[in-house]
Design an enzyme around this catalytic site. Structure first.
Site, PDB file in Angstrom:
ATOM      1  N   ASP A  65       0.851  -1.203   0.000  1.00  0.00           N
ATOM      2  CA  ASP A  65       0.000   0.000   0.000  1.00  0.00           C
ATOM      3  C   ASP A  65       0.879   1.243   0.000  1.00  0.00           C
ATOM      4  O   ASP A  65       0.616   2.206   0.710  1.00  0.00           O
ATOM      5  CB  ASP A  65      -0.922  -0.012   1.216  1.00  0.00           C
ATOM      6  CG  ASP A  65      -2.087   0.978   1.077  1.00  0.00           C
ATOM      7  OD1 ASP A  65      -2.275   1.519  -0.039  1.00  0.00           O
ATOM      8  OD2 ASP A  65      -2.779   1.230   2.075  1.00  0.00           O
ATOM      9  N   ARG A  69       0.185   9.074   0.790  1.00  0.00           N
ATOM     10  CA  ARG A  69      -0.602   9.187   2.022  1.00  0.00           C
ATOM     11  C   ARG A  69      -0.045   8.300   3.133  1.00  0.00           C
ATOM     12  O   ARG A  69      -0.385   8.487   4.305  1.00  0.00           O
ATOM     13  CB  ARG A  69      -2.066   8.812   1.751  1.00  0.00           C
ATOM     14  CG  ARG A  69      -2.269   7.363   1.355  1.00  0.00           C
ATOM     15  CD  ARG A  69      -3.712   7.011   1.038  1.00  0.00           C
ATOM     16  NE  ARG A  69      -3.806   5.614   0.612  1.00  0.00           N
ATOM     17  CZ  ARG A  69      -3.588   5.206  -0.628  1.00  0.00           C
ATOM     18  NH1 ARG A  69      -3.277   6.082  -1.563  1.00  0.00           N
ATOM     19  NH2 ARG A  69      -3.670   3.918  -0.949  1.00  0.00           N
ATOM     20  N   ASN A  70       0.796   7.314   2.765  1.00  0.00           N
ATOM     21  CA  ASN A  70       1.358   6.382   3.733  1.00  0.00           C
ATOM     22  C   ASN A  70       2.848   6.615   3.982  1.00  0.00           C
ATOM     23  O   ASN A  70       3.567   5.714   4.398  1.00  0.00           O
ATOM     24  CB  ASN A  70       1.121   4.942   3.285  1.00  0.00           C
ATOM     25  CG  ASN A  70      -0.346   4.562   3.369  1.00  0.00           C
ATOM     26  OD1 ASN A  70      -1.083   5.125   4.181  1.00  0.00           O
ATOM     27  ND2 ASN A  70      -0.777   3.637   2.537  1.00  0.00           N
ATOM     28  N   ASP A  83       2.450   2.997   7.762  1.00  0.00           N
ATOM     29  CA  ASP A  83       1.184   2.313   7.488  1.00  0.00           C
ATOM     30  C   ASP A  83       1.405   0.932   6.869  1.00  0.00           C
ATOM     31  O   ASP A  83       1.269   0.747   5.662  1.00  0.00           O
ATOM     32  CB  ASP A  83       0.285   3.164   6.596  1.00  0.00           C
ATOM     33  CG  ASP A  83      -1.168   2.736   6.716  1.00  0.00           C
ATOM     34  OD1 ASP A  83      -1.417   1.566   7.063  1.00  0.00           O
ATOM     35  OD2 ASP A  83      -2.060   3.561   6.460  1.00  0.00           O
TER      36      ASP A  83
END
Length: 229
Positions: A65, A69-70, A83
């Site tokens: 992922d 955003r991570n 994350d």
């Protein structure tokens, strides 16, 4: 109890968008020398993430992922991969086959992950190429204007995001190498760190923000909700 490092600048996606929004009001389309983030800053972010992923890959850990955003940004603007909710340890097999149905980050997934549910370090490399595009465009949504279903269809048919006008060919070539159809044709994270380091050492602006395309930010919020489906 778990003790975690405090990273006050939050996630990279929001950090990039906030910087752009803060400067857009003053400079309009001339997002250049006066902007708070420079081309070298963004190259360093890209290098930090590639370096972190090289370490994970060396430990046979898949992230699955990887996206802006991570990635978290420290007080000294160092980027750190975070994350790990989708992460998998694949020391023996070096790949992971997803068998359960659930929401997945379509816009960051490689063809083999989308169609065959197979994840390897090289599918993380594909996602890293998309993350590079996010960094270059200051947090724009990948495949802007497309729904998740359209993204799947386009990628399956061989589509690749085009070079942003302000992005140098050198940087775009690195992105394209991450998006090779055959996983084995993509570079390793170690090779990516070497390529990015060469650009940093060369010390020239690989991004010309005076040519930034405002159209990239059309519907920037519209497709945030379907980044996983």
């Amino acid at each position: 109890m778990i003790v975690l490092e405090y990273l006050p600048n939050g996630n990279l996606q929001t950090f990039l968008r906030n910087d752009r929004a803060r400067n857009k009001a003053v400079y309009g389309n001339l997002y250049g020398a006066s902007a708070s983030l420079t081309s070298r800053d963004l190259m360093k972010y890209a290098f930090d993430v590639a370096n972190g992923m090289a370490f994970l890959s060396s430990m046979s850990i898949l992230h699955r992922d990887l996206a802006a955003r991570n990635v978290l940004v420290s007080d000294d603007k160092r980027c750190k991969v975070s994350d790990f909710g989708f992460a998998r340890d694949v020391i023996e097999s070096h790949q992971y086959e997803m068998k359960s149905q659930g929401r997945v980050p379509v816009r960051w997934m490689s063809p083999e992950a989308l169609n065959d549910h197979i994840f390897t370090s090289q599918s993380d490399v594909w996602a890293y190429g998309v993350l590079l595009w996010e960094i270059v465009t200051l947090g724009c949504i990948p495949y802007t204007g497309m729904s998740a279903k359209q993204v799947i269809r386009k990628i399956t048919n061989g589509y690749r995001m085009t070079r942003p006008r302000h992005c140098s060919q050198d940087m775009y070539t690195i992105m394209l190498s991450c998006w090779e159809e055959a996983p084995e044709a993509r570079p390793s994270f170690k090779e990516l760190t070497n390529s990015l380091n060469e650009l940093l050492v060369a010390d020239y602006d690989v991004l010309a923000f005076g040519e930034f395309e405002e159209a990239l930010y059309d519907n920037v919020d519209k497709y945030d909700s379907d980044e996983k489906c």
